[in-house]
Write an enzyme that holds these catalytic residues in place. Sequence first.
Site, PDB file in Angstrom:
ATOM      1  N   GLU A   1       0.936  -1.328  -0.001  1.00 47.38           N
ATOM      2  CA  GLU A   1       0.116   0.017  -0.047  1.00 47.38           C
ATOM      3  C   GLU A   1       1.020   1.265   0.133  1.00 47.38           C
ATOM      4  O   GLU A   1       1.996   1.155   0.387  1.00 47.38           O
ATOM      5  CB  GLU A   1      -1.119  -0.036   1.203  1.00 47.38           C
ATOM      6  CG  GLU A   1      -1.864   1.252   1.608  1.00 47.38           C
ATOM      7  CD  GLU A   1      -2.791   1.397   0.540  1.00 47.38           C
ATOM      8  OE1 GLU A   1      -2.371   1.446  -0.686  1.00 47.38           O
ATOM      9  OE2 GLU A   1      -3.968   1.718   0.919  1.00 47.38           O
ATOM     10  N   ASP A   2       0.047   2.257  -0.554  1.00 43.70           N
ATOM     11  CA  ASP A   2       1.171   3.672  -0.511  1.00 43.70           C
ATOM     12  C   ASP A   2       1.064   4.321   0.726  1.00 43.70           C
ATOM     13  O   ASP A   2       2.299   4.828   1.214  1.00 43.70           O
ATOM     14  CB  ASP A   2       0.458   4.537  -1.575  1.00 43.70           C
ATOM     15  CG  ASP A   2      -0.853   4.978  -1.519  1.00 43.70           C
ATOM     16  OD1 ASP A   2      -1.542   4.171  -0.459  1.00 43.70           O
ATOM     17  OD2 ASP A   2      -1.362   5.781  -2.079  1.00 43.70           O
TER      18      ASP A   2
ATOM     19  N   ASP B   1      -3.311   6.350   6.591  1.00 44.69           N
ATOM     20  CA  ASP B   1      -3.822   7.480   7.312  1.00 44.69           C
ATOM     21  C   ASP B   1      -4.656   6.977   8.337  1.00 44.69           C
ATOM     22  O   ASP B   1      -4.259   6.835   9.372  1.00 44.69           O
ATOM     23  CB  ASP B   1      -4.283   8.215   5.892  1.00 44.69           C
ATOM     24  CG  ASP B   1      -4.685   9.619   6.313  1.00 44.69           C
ATOM     25  OD1 ASP B   1      -3.916  10.301   7.092  1.00 44.69           O
ATOM     26  OD2 ASP B   1      -5.718  10.182   6.116  1.00 44.69           O
TER      27      ASP B   1
ATOM     28  N   PHE C   1      -0.177  16.381   4.087  1.00 42.52           N
ATOM     29  CA  PHE C   1      -0.827  15.909   2.961  1.00 42.52           C
ATOM     30  C   PHE C   1       0.515  15.555   1.803  1.00 42.52           C
ATOM     31  O   PHE C   1       1.142  16.829   1.691  1.00 42.52           O
ATOM     32  CB  PHE C   1      -1.893  16.481   2.127  1.00 42.52           C
ATOM     33  CG  PHE C   1      -2.493  15.828   1.053  1.00 42.52           C
ATOM     34  CD1 PHE C   1      -3.585  14.749   1.669  1.00 42.52           C
ATOM     35  CD2 PHE C   1      -2.536  15.782  -0.139  1.00 42.52           C
ATOM     36  CE1 PHE C   1      -4.209  13.797   0.664  1.00 42.52           C
ATOM     37  CE2 PHE C   1      -2.933  14.978  -1.074  1.00 42.52           C
ATOM     38  CZ  PHE C   1      -3.852  14.000  -0.650  1.00 42.52           C
TER      39      PHE C   1
ATOM     40  N   ARG D   1       0.984  11.609  -9.232  1.00 47.28           N
ATOM     41  CA  ARG D   1       1.167  10.018  -8.915  1.00 47.28           C
ATOM     42  C   ARG D   1       2.526   9.752  -9.807  1.00 47.28           C
ATOM     43  O   ARG D   1       3.434   8.847  -9.063  1.00 47.28           O
ATOM     44  CB  ARG D   1       0.411   9.156  -9.409  1.00 47.28           C
ATOM     45  CG  ARG D   1      -1.022   9.129  -8.988  1.00 47.28           C
ATOM     46  CD  ARG D   1      -1.875   8.136  -9.169  1.00 47.28           C
ATOM     47  NE  ARG D   1      -3.188   8.180  -9.006  1.00 47.28           N
ATOM     48  CZ  ARG D   1      -3.838   8.066  -7.963  1.00 47.28           C
ATOM     49  NH1 ARG D   1      -3.184   7.536  -6.720  1.00 47.28           N
ATOM     50  NH2 ARG D   1      -5.127   8.127  -7.790  1.00 47.28           N
TER      51      ARG D   1
HETATM   52  P1  IMP Z   1      -6.926   5.581   4.927  1.00 49.13           P
HETATM   53  O1  IMP Z   1      -8.044   4.520   4.620  1.00 49.13           O
HETATM   54  O2  IMP Z   1      -7.574   6.957   5.711  1.00 49.13           O
HETATM   55  O3  IMP Z   1      -5.731   5.054   5.884  1.00 49.13           O
HETATM   56  O4  IMP Z   1      -6.231   6.360   3.665  1.00 49.13           O
HETATM   57  C1  IMP Z   1      -6.114   5.429   2.550  1.00 49.13           C
HETATM   58  C2  IMP Z   1      -5.814   6.108   1.351  1.00 49.13           C
HETATM   59  O5  IMP Z   1      -5.924   7.594   1.465  1.00 49.13           O
HETATM   60  C3  IMP Z   1      -4.665   5.894   0.934  1.00 49.13           C
HETATM   61  O6  IMP Z   1      -4.415   4.800   0.316  1.00 49.13           O
HETATM   62  C4  IMP Z   1      -4.488   6.943   0.110  1.00 49.13           C
HETATM   63  O7  IMP Z   1      -4.623   6.559  -1.390  1.00 49.13           O
HETATM   64  C5  IMP Z   1      -4.944   8.025   0.505  1.00 49.13           C
HETATM   65  N1  IMP Z   1      -4.110   9.171   1.087  1.00 49.13           N
HETATM   66  C6  IMP Z   1      -4.127   9.225   2.400  1.00 49.13           C
HETATM   67  N2  IMP Z   1      -3.444  10.252   3.022  1.00 49.13           N
HETATM   68  C7  IMP Z   1      -2.828  10.780   1.783  1.00 49.13           C
HETATM   69  C8  IMP Z   1      -1.908  11.698   1.385  1.00 49.13           C
HETATM   70  O8  IMP Z   1      -1.226  12.301   2.099  1.00 49.13           O
HETATM   71  N3  IMP Z   1      -1.623  11.922   0.288  1.00 49.13           N
HETATM   72  C9  IMP Z   1      -2.470  11.165  -0.997  1.00 49.13           C
HETATM   73  N4  IMP Z   1      -3.232  10.519  -0.681  1.00 49.13           N
HETATM   74  C10 IMP Z   1      -3.374   9.885   0.657  1.00 49.13           C
HETATM   75 MG    MG Z   2      -4.255   4.205  -1.756  1.00 47.77          MG
END
Ligand code: IMP
Ligand code: MG
Length: 177
Positions: A102-103, A106, A155, A168
């Site tokens: 995963e990238d 958050d 961010f 990206r």
């Molecule tokens: P989560 O479900 O809140 O953990 O977030 C998951 C998704 O939100 C990640 O897989 C990213 O695609 C996107 N995301 C969260 N933080 C960032 C950021 O700082 N930049 C870009 N995408 C983000």
């Molecule tokens: Mg993602």
Amino acid sequence: MDKEKFINSIKGVIISEEKIKEKVKEAGKYIDSLYDGKPILLVSILNGGFVFAADLARAISVPCEIAFMAAKSYQGTESTGTVNIILDIDKDLSQYNVIIAEDIIDTGRTLKKITEILKSRNPHTFKVITLLDKPERRVVDFKADYVLFEIEDKFVIGYGLDCDGYYRNLPYVAEMS
Ligand code: IMP
Ligand code: MG
């Protein structure tokens, strides 16, 4: 978006291309060490995870297959709170050491949901590797097995991560201004 706005929105590099390469190499060795005779299934979470998964796949030297899953949870820079699976894996996971690439983690919602779904299919083993982790932002309890970089609550864009579909393709991770 015009080119000037595109460039001006990149505030500064947080993690360089070189630093990423170094850490991806180490993560590849970690995955090699997990191999126990059953093949690895490296699962790239689209869209953000595609660059990391592509580089990570080439740092792995044990038998490995690649699969894709897609989840949607973000609009602009705000989490929507709901996670929708829009692309799923069509394989018998019991035959694999499943590794999610995963990238970023958050709030933790995306990976918590994906983990629940995939674990219910009884993979031989299951691990989560993430390029970035923002632990301060967590709203659900979730911990990756392997984190390449822990970052502050900012961010970020680049190396797969986007803002409304852009950035990206930057080869580094940068902060948005
Ligand atoms: P989560 O479900 O809140 O953990 O977030 C998951 C998704 O939100 C990640 O897989 C990213 O695609 C996107 N995301 C969260 N933080 C960032 C950021 O700082 N930049 C870009 N995408 C983000
Ligand atoms: Mg993602």
